[in-house]
Design an enzyme around this catalytic site. Structure first.
Site, PDB file in Angstrom:
ATOM      1  N   ASP A   1      94.944   6.764 -38.474  1.00 46.76           N
ATOM      2  CA  ASP A   1      96.312   7.146 -38.550  1.00 46.76           C
ATOM      3  C   ASP A   1      96.424   7.988 -37.329  1.00 46.76           C
ATOM      4  O   ASP A   1      95.539   8.779 -36.849  1.00 46.76           O
ATOM      5  CB  ASP A   1      96.274   7.942 -39.771  1.00 46.76           C
ATOM      6  CG  ASP A   1      97.788   8.850 -39.873  1.00 46.76           C
ATOM      7  OD1 ASP A   1      98.839   8.347 -40.107  1.00 46.76           O
ATOM      8  OD2 ASP A   1      97.754   9.937 -39.720  1.00 46.76           O
TER       9      ASP A   1
ATOM     10  N   ASP B   1      98.539  10.988 -35.707  1.00 45.20           N
ATOM     11  CA  ASP B   1      99.397  11.996 -36.103  1.00 45.20           C
ATOM     12  C   ASP B   1      99.914  12.814 -34.601  1.00 45.20           C
ATOM     13  O   ASP B   1      99.369  13.689 -34.154  1.00 45.20           O
ATOM     14  CB  ASP B   1      98.994  13.048 -36.703  1.00 45.20           C
ATOM     15  CG  ASP B   1      99.712  14.120 -37.631  1.00 45.20           C
ATOM     16  OD1 ASP B   1     100.651  14.542 -36.843  1.00 45.20           O
ATOM     17  OD2 ASP B   1      99.345  14.450 -38.528  1.00 45.20           O
TER      18      ASP B   1
ATOM     19  N   GLU C   1     102.303  14.715 -32.679  1.00 49.19           N
ATOM     20  CA  GLU C   1     103.592  15.522 -32.604  1.00 49.19           C
ATOM     21  C   GLU C   1     103.964  16.335 -31.377  1.00 49.19           C
ATOM     22  O   GLU C   1     103.535  17.429 -31.043  1.00 49.19           O
ATOM     23  CB  GLU C   1     103.248  16.794 -33.649  1.00 49.19           C
ATOM     24  CG  GLU C   1     102.870  15.901 -35.079  1.00 49.19           C
ATOM     25  CD  GLU C   1     102.384  17.056 -36.156  1.00 49.19           C
ATOM     26  OE1 GLU C   1     102.949  18.550 -35.910  1.00 49.19           O
ATOM     27  OE2 GLU C   1     101.822  16.891 -37.040  1.00 49.19           O
TER      28      GLU C   1
ATOM     29  N   TYR D   1     109.064  17.894 -44.661  1.00 51.78           N
ATOM     30  CA  TYR D   1     108.793  19.541 -44.810  1.00 51.78           C
ATOM     31  C   TYR D   1     108.783  20.068 -43.634  1.00 51.78           C
ATOM     32  O   TYR D   1     108.855  19.627 -42.670  1.00 51.78           O
ATOM     33  CB  TYR D   1     107.409  19.480 -45.951  1.00 51.78           C
ATOM     34  CG  TYR D   1     106.360  18.409 -45.563  1.00 51.78           C
ATOM     35  CD1 TYR D   1     105.695  18.813 -43.960  1.00 51.78           C
ATOM     36  CD2 TYR D   1     106.044  17.400 -46.097  1.00 51.78           C
ATOM     37  CE1 TYR D   1     104.687  18.208 -43.561  1.00 51.78           C
ATOM     38  CE2 TYR D   1     104.879  16.654 -45.581  1.00 51.78           C
ATOM     39  CZ  TYR D   1     104.155  16.971 -44.265  1.00 51.78           C
ATOM     40  OH  TYR D   1     103.157  16.239 -43.875  1.00 51.78           O
TER      41      TYR D   1
END
Length: 623
Positions: free
Chosen positions: A393, A395, A397, A465
């Site tokens: 995965d 991630d 950002e 979120y």
């Protein structure tokens, strides 16, 4: 922006990597300790031997030992072994001896309590190392070691055998075949490695393993041994799954129910893989993202190796109920995940790389996607833990946008990276990514070709979120994970429905989108208004960080007093919090199903109650 965005505001507790250095992560320095009482050189040369043995070799490292035997008639009161390693071979940790070095020259001394060796007796100490070289110029207490080594100087190690091929797989057995290795002095036999541990030594090119369990994943590799008993490189690994699951997969209506397990949670949070079992969560999830590996120097690298592979678990702490031993090849979280998968073979585990703190490395990685993907594959598929992971995965950002740092790789960078990952990991591994939920005008979703990148991915974890929080110290108060917009929302486009709609509009299939749920709340203090939109004086107190707290803490301390936009909020004293409850999660799961999404995910396990009530709500809602 006055309210802040989830990606451009101060570092989020959800994504912060608390890198905890522990005394358990030991490395050898130059320990210049005084020593006395050595045996005489004459005694060592004629009446004692030292024999070197390489007990394991996994390509990037090895385990070895020295055995000292007293062949004389008088006791040896102390011992020192010295030898030379090639420049690329080093000792990284040792037990039952104090090992130091000066350049390529290595010295091992007894610990005091194990210095005495009676006539005819033997003593062994071991160590872990890196590199592929063999020792040379060995001396024991100043004399010749005489015992020889497993690899005479100048003798080349065998080549790696061919990748094993599995056939005839049943619920309890599998047949393996491979092509031969080569060696300058000849190959003597082959070690068969299952999940990184040797299970057999054979002279031929085939082996049938008859000790397997039904419905279980295994990983096999082969290592050749030459006539000097020297082992070579380990072959590529082959995954084998035996038919007949031993546990019933969770009923989630074919949807993904994925949770993040944080590497650092084993420290202050005292949350371990076994907690997934004791809470009942393991019965209700389909996937785990193990977070995080680091991205640096254009490569995937280990995050906290102590927590991942070295931390020893006692019997009561272990998923299997069996204590770790000092000499087992793999411990820590990885071994506990292996034990979890043996108990719950339906669970798939992905290794997640990046996160808020470590996403800055993606900028360099994106400059050479193929090399980056190759480094990630070699780490994830390392023979010592290849069976633990079912994919990777990413991630990041954020690509072509700002998070903790800013990236200017361009809108096509993520697509190039995901294409390289899929090419390297193939169709049998999962490749996924966690992405922004900023659907504001000109926001982060519009800055990257998420539709193009999705073609190479199994799904996106859309981080719906952290839209609002106490980085806006004076408010207005707002739910951090609103499902929809509402009158008075501080920033349009900061809600789950708009994020999913924007990604669909870009061309991302709904089935490749997972809805994100936070197992924590965000809050302010100095608040007088019960409803959202009130003013505040700062962040509410939290155990690990101001303005953020686990659901399990907030549930009894500040119970929900209302709902807005599909999520709950609470006013207790001067504090105001927003968080999801089992009831709001049920509503969000219904919404996700109606949207045709592939499922949902959450950050992260340790925020839930001890009986896993939020995980249960997600599983029930996805049915």
């Amino acid at each position: 922006m006055s309210t802040g965005t989830p990606e451009s505001t101060p570092e989020q507790g959800r994504r912060r990597l608390r890198r905890r250095l522990t005394a358990g992560v030991a490395t050898l320095g130059l320990i210049l300790a005084g020593y006395a009482g050595f045996a005489s050189e004459a005694q060592a040369a004629g009446e004692a031997t030292a024999t070197y043995t390489k007990t394991q070799d996994w390509g990037t490292g090895f385990q070895a030992s020295w055995t000292i035997k007293n062949t004389g008639t008088a006791a040896i009161s102390a011992w020192t072994i010295e030898w030379d390693f090639p420049a690329d071979t080093k000792v990284t940790s040792a037990w039952d001896a104090t090992v130091t070095n000066s350049g390529n020259h290595w010295t091992a001394k007894d610990k005091g309590w194990n210095g005495s060796i009676a006539p005819g007796a033997s003593l062994t100490f071991g160590f872990l190392g890196t590199g592929s070289g063999a020792p040379a110029n060995c001396s024991l207490n100043g004399g010749s070691c005489d015992g020889g080594t497993t690899a005479p100087p100048g003798d080349a190690a065998p080549s790696a055998p061919g990748k094993p091929v599995a056939s005839g797989v049943t619920s309890s057995s599998a047949k393996l075949t491979w092509t031969a290795a080569t060696d300058d002095k000849g190959v003597k036999n082959y070690d068969v490695l299952r999940d990184g541990a040797k299970v057999a030594t054979v002279t031929g090119l085939t082996y049938t393993d008859n000790s397997l369990s039904a419905g279980t994943d295994y990983s096999y590799a082969i290592q050749a041994r030459d006539t000097a008993d020297q082992t070579g490189d380990v072959s590529a690994s082959t995954a084998v799954r035996t038919p007949g699951d031993t546990t019933t997969p969770p009923s989630t209506g074919g949807k993904v129910n994925l949770g993040y397990f944080t590497e650092w949670g084993v420290y202050d949070r005292n949350y371990h893989v076994k907690n997934l079992v004791s809470s009942g969560s393991a019965d209700k999830i389909t996937h785990i993202n193990y977070s995080f590996g680091n991205v640096t120097g254009g490569k995937c690298v280990m995050g906290d190796s102590y927590a991942a592979t070295d931390k020893a678990y006692t019997a009561d702490q272990a998923v299997s109920g069996v204590a770790d031993t000092w000499d087992q090849p793999l411990r820590g979280n990885f071994n506990q995940l292996r034990e979890l998968k043996a108990k719950y073979p339906n669970i798939k585990v992905l290794w997640s790389f990046g996160g808020w703190t470590w996403s800055g490395g993606f900028t360099d990685a994106a400059k050479n996607p193929a090399a980056f993907a190759d480094s990630c594959y070699k780490l994830v598929e390392d023979p010592r833990w290849a069976d633990v992971f079912d994919g990777i995965d990413l991630d990041w950002e954020y690509p072509n946008a700002c998070g903790l740092s800013c990236d200017t790789s361009g809108p096509a960078a993520l697509k190039a990276v995901t294409q390289a990952m899929r090419a390297k990991f193939g169709s049998n591994n999962l490749v996924t990514a966690a992405i922004t939920a900023d659907a504001s005008a000109g926001g982060k979703i519009s800055l990257t070709d998420y539709a193009g990148a999705a073609q190479s991915l199994d799904w996106y974890n859309v981080m719906t979120y952290d839209f609002f929080g106490a980085w806006a110290k004076t408010g207005p108060t707002a739910p951090h994970s609103p499902l929809t917009s509402y009158a008075g929302i501080p920033q349009e486009g900061f809600n789950s429905a708009d994020a999913i709609a924007a990604l669909k509009a870009q061309g991302v299939p709904a089935s490749k989108l997972l809805l994100g749920i936070g197992f924590y709340g965000r809050g302010w203090t100095g608040v007088t208004q019960a409803e959202p939109g009130g003013s505040a004086t700062g962040a509410a107190p939290g155990k690990y960080e101001a303005g953020i707290e686990d659901y399990k803490v907030l549930k009894p301390r500040c119970p929900a007093t209302g709902t807005i936009a599909g999520t709950a909020y609470a006013k207790c004293g001067s504090e105001w919090w927003s968080y999801d409850t089992p009831q709001t999660i049920a509503g969000k799961m219904t919404w996700a199903k109606n949207q045709g999404l592939g499922g949902a995910f959450f950050w992260e396990f340790s925020g839930d109650t001890t009986n896993g009530e939020l995980v249960s709500a997600m599983a029930s809602g996805l049915r």
